[in-house]
Enzyme design. Structure first.
Site: not given
Ligand code: C5P
Length: 232
Positions: A32, A59, A61, A64, A119, A211
């Protein structure tokens, strides 16, 4: 459509991204690319990662007026990404325009996924800032239904919502779920999390993992573990 693990490449430069991707010498993970990396490096980062043989979820998003989204999606479709997204809050008309723009001359197009409510938005801020009085779960399902009505392929949602989205919109409607952590791992700033295995059981189609893989001592081993637990 098979289940898959998507690695969130939340890096701020091409250099760091390639240092990370160079570790994967066998299987090429689905990755992503988010706003940070895209705004830092521009469309060339998408072309370069694609050339290395990865599938890409771009991604960005979009949200507009329908005409602008349609024209922007047409640009993205020529970048040859596999999945991209927009905000369902842009309305059904905007989502329909996005599909039109995304569809190439030969009729093919990348998968198009809607963000329902982020979220980071809770019921309190929805009421206070956006004047939306309904329960957040109803809003999420309504936005998912709108996305389906507009012809989109699925939604980004919490793994906890994936089962309900499938009930409401059908099994074929894709759920792409971030917020995944290993049972013995650090949660970081994610509050409502699930393990890859739980996400599989609840019916997520794709998990987005950042992460737990990118910050792992051995990212390739962490990725393989994720695939084992989620895909089986
Ligand atoms: O590091 P981590 O596993 O928390 O990363 C989750 C990824 O998913 C990040 O790129 C974050 O921006 C994205 N994301 C999220 N929650 C959402 C939408 C996207 O954590 N509701």
């Amino acid at each position: 459509m098979g289940r898959d693990v998507i690695i969130a490449c939340d890096f701020d430069s091409a250099e760091k991204t390639f240092a990370f991707l160079d570790k994967f010498t066998g299987r090429k993970p689905f990755v992503k690319i988010g706003m940070e990396l895209y705004y830092a490096e521009g469309p060339s980062i998408v072309r370069e990662i694609k050339k290395r043989g990865h599938k890409i979820f771009l991604d960005l998003k979009l949200h507009d007026i329908p005409n602008t989204v349609k024209k922007s999606m047409a640009v993205l479709s020529h970048l040859d990404v596999d999945m991209c997204n927009l905000h369902a809050a842009g309305t059904i008309r905007m989502m329909e325009a996005a599909i039109e723009g995304l569809t190439r001359e030969d009729g093919t197009r990348p998968l198009l996924i809607a963000v329902t409510q982020l979220t980071s938005t809770d019921e309190e801020s929805m009421r206070r800032d956006l004047l939306i009085e309904k329960p957040i779960a109803d809003v999420v399902m309504h936005y998912a239904s709108n996305a389906k009505a507009a012809g989109l392929d699925g939604v980004v949602c919490s793994p906890l919502e994936a089962g309900k989205v499938h009930e409401t919109c059908g099994k074929e409607f894709l759920t792409v779920t971030p917020g995944v952590r290993f049972a013995d791992g650090d949660k970081g700033d994610q509050k409502r999390v699930m393990t890859p295995e739980e996400a599989r059981k609840i019916g997520s189609d794709y998990i987005v993992v950042g992460r737990p893989i990118t910050a792992a001592e051995d990212p390739v081993a962490a990725y393989e573990r994720c695939v084992r637990e989620f895909v089986g």
